[in-house]
Scaffold this motif. Structure first.
Motif, mmCIF file in Angstrom:
data_model
loop_
_atom_site.group_PDB
_atom_site.id
_atom_site.type_symbol
_atom_site.label_atom_id
_atom_site.label_comp_id
_atom_site.label_asym_id
_atom_site.label_seq_id
_atom_site.Cartn_x
_atom_site.Cartn_y
_atom_site.Cartn_z
ATOM 1 N N THR A 136 0.830 -1.197 0.000
ATOM 2 C CA THR A 136 0.000 0.000 0.000
ATOM 3 C C THR A 136 0.870 1.254 0.000
ATOM 4 N N GLY A 137 0.500 2.204 -0.843
ATOM 5 C CA GLY A 137 1.241 3.464 -0.890
ATOM 6 C C GLY A 137 2.394 3.481 -1.866
ATOM 7 N N VAL A 138 2.728 2.332 -2.454
ATOM 8 C CA VAL A 138 3.819 2.254 -3.431
ATOM 9 C C VAL A 138 3.229 2.446 -4.821
ATOM 10 N N MET A 139 3.768 3.392 -5.588
ATOM 11 C CA MET A 139 3.271 3.642 -6.935
ATOM 12 C C MET A 139 3.857 2.637 -7.922
ATOM 13 N N ALA A 140 3.031 2.124 -8.812
ATOM 14 C CA ALA A 140 3.486 1.211 -9.853
ATOM 15 C C ALA A 140 4.322 1.978 -10.881
ATOM 16 N N PHE A 141 5.370 1.355 -11.338
ATOM 17 C CA PHE A 141 6.280 1.998 -12.282
ATOM 18 C C PHE A 141 5.537 2.418 -13.552
ATOM 19 N N ASP A 142 4.659 1.568 -14.036
ATOM 20 C CA ASP A 142 3.898 1.899 -15.245
ATOM 21 C C ASP A 142 3.060 3.162 -15.042
ATOM 22 N N ASP A 143 2.480 3.311 -13.854
ATOM 23 C CA ASP A 143 1.695 4.519 -13.566
ATOM 24 C C ASP A 143 2.599 5.751 -13.513
ATOM 25 N N ALA A 144 3.807 5.569 -13.003
ATOM 26 C CA ALA A 144 4.740 6.693 -12.911
ATOM 27 C C ALA A 144 5.202 7.156 -14.287
#
Length: 518
Positions: A136-144
């Protein structure tokens, strides 16, 4: 010039050209530039500001390469961390440099969380997908990577950075204690990359293999130099499966093959390899430790027509010396002369230059010398000392060298590695040279072992290429070429030598794991 501008320039000149090959993934320079701009925009939008530190805790892959340049585009300082780093050590690094973000993989996201909790840190985390859902709280690389490409440009972000800002913070392996963060500005990095690409004669049509971790500065600079020249980088995670790497070299037409001595030793044990088996390779480089003369000769036989560069360097300035390939026949035991735009000289304990062939400490002067260790003034003062001019500091390497009458340098060993036995001082490197000349030995490392009578005796750990080789054979060979006090008292055979995370043979680990003499 700030280093990220080399990527923009290569994208302008070679937009459709392949910049990165990583497994099944291929990126053109245009794609590399755009992806790093998008990620830079995401970092800036999530609080990463000019001069912040960002950890890149990833395996070799296109994501790591994109992350490094994204951090630079955001005006921040990247710190590449070896993916084998455990939570305790990572926690120390986080506490030490206080990063505003960590870029990692799904596989390592849990390690980051554990380390962050121990360090009382709760910054921004981006992770690639993995076998498990991201915490939870970790952004997915693809979203970044889904942000606005234009917003990631340095001018749009508006960080206002210049070339004396820190580009990277490289943590040393910490073999003698806690890791130290080596501070390198953009100007330092440009100076080092320019010097190396000059003497190696890199070109835009080079295709360079990198199987060395990007957390290891030797591996990292393959990426940096490729981008600077507009060359192609073929990025792999390791050299664990040599035949697969050889197939990759043939398939991609690799022209540049950076290696370390452990890789050379592994190849030279593969008796089935024929001279010219990798015909596309035009040059090989070596650093981390000096190649034995026997290995140099064998590599030249396997790669006829390729240039071989034997080099010496350390994290605190990247590269110090190189041996011009045309000098290999005349002085194969030398690590050469100072790299372009650098001065290298040998001094005594009082800092005064010594006569030719007199051992002393190597000192480096040049624009690639580090700014110091991150928040460690005591260690910085030990390594960076006043030079001949009032405006500069020079780097005291802590390594023992001698310089011949023609200015060529020879590595003797770390000052801290010198073994005192029978009232004499022994440089382990001198014994290792003799060991590598012994038929049946593939690799060897020498160190001091406790001895009730001598204080310390000479110990050797050896990898055999001849299974019939005995301890008595090794000692007899050494006694033929060395003074009595330099001959190993104990020899232990291993399947492989202990190594650091970067694949460098570790004298410290060898000494710690040596079986007690019977």
């Amino acid at each position: 010039m700030r280093y990220e501008r080399y990527l923009a320039e290569s994208a302008r000149l070679y937009g459709s050209k392949t910049a990165l090959v990583a497994g099944d993934h291929r990126l053109t320079y245009a794609e590399f530039d755009a992806l790093s701009s998008r990620l830079a925009a995401t970092l800036a939008a999530n609080g990463v500001a000019r001069n912040d530190r960002v950890l890149v805790f990833m395996d070799n892959g296109w994501e790591a390469a994109v992350s490094i340049f994204a951090v630079l585009k955001a005006g921040a300082t990247f710190s590449p961390i070896n993916p084998s780093t455990k939570a305790d050590k990572l926690g120390f690094i986080i506490e030490n440099c206080r990063p505003s973000a960590v870029l990692t993989t799904g596989r390592l996201a849990g390690v980051v969380e554990e380390a962050g909790q121990a360090a009382g840190w709760s910054g921004f985390i981006v992770a690639t997908s993995g076998p498990r859902p991201l915490p939870t709280g970790v952004m997915a690389f693809d979203d970044a990577l889904a942000g606005d490409a234009l917003a990631g440009n340095a001018e749009a972000v508006g960080h206002g950075g210049i070339d004396v800002d820190l580009a990277m913070l490289i943590y040393t392996s910490g073999s003698t204690g806690r890791p130290k963060g080596v501070m390198m500005t953009h100007r330092n990095v440009v100076a080092a990359a320019t010097s190396i690409t000059t003497y190696v004669e890199n070109r835009a049509d080079d295709i360079i293999l990198c199987v060395l971790p990007l957390a290891f500065d030797y591996g990292l600079y393959q990426l940096l130099m490729a981008v600077k020249m507009g060359a192609t980088l073929v990025l792999e995670k390791s050299f664990a499966f040599p035949h697969a790497i050889f197939d990759l070299i043939r398939r991609e037409g690799v022209t540049g093959f950076p290696l370390v001595p452990t890789m050379a030793a592994l190849m030279l044990q593969m008796r089935e390899l024929e001279p010219g088996f990798l015909p596309s390779v035009k040059y090989l480089t070596n650093t981390a430790a000096a190649l034995p003369a026997e290995h140099i000769a064998a590599l030249r036989a396997l790669f006829p027509g390729a240039r071989l560069y034997s080099m010496y360097g350390l994290t605190e300035c990247k590269r110090c010396t190189y041996l011009p390939p045309e000098q290999l026949d005349h002085r194969p035991g030398s690590v050469g002369i100072a790299i372009p735009n650098t001065e290298a000289f040998v001094v005594d304990d009082d800092g005064k230059p010594v006569a030719p062939n007199v051992p002393g400490e190597l000192v480096i002067r040049g624009p690639h010398v580090m700014q110091g260790y991150w928040e460690n003034e005591e260690a910085t003062r030990k390594m960076l000392r006043p030079g001949a001019n009032p405006w500069e500091k020079v780097l005291y390497t802590g390594d023992l060298f001698r310089m011949d009458e023609e200015g060529y340098l020879y590595f003797l060993g770390r000052k801290d590695d010198i073994i005192k036995t029978r009232g004499e001082k022994v440089a382990p490197k001198e014994v290792e040279i003799v060991l590598h000349a012994c038929p049946g030995i593939a690799e060897a490392v020498v160190f001091g072992v406790p001895d009730e009578v001598l204080g310390h005796a000479i110990g050797a750990m050896v990898v055999r290429s001849d299974p019939d080789l005995t301890e008595r054979d090794v000692i007899r060979h050494c006694a033929k070429y060395l003074e009595d006090f330099m001959v190993p008292k104990v020899v232990e055979f291993r399947q492989e030598l202990p190594k650091t995370d970067t694949g460098k043979v570790s004298r410290r680990l060898a000494a710690e794991t040596m079986e007690p003499a019977r």
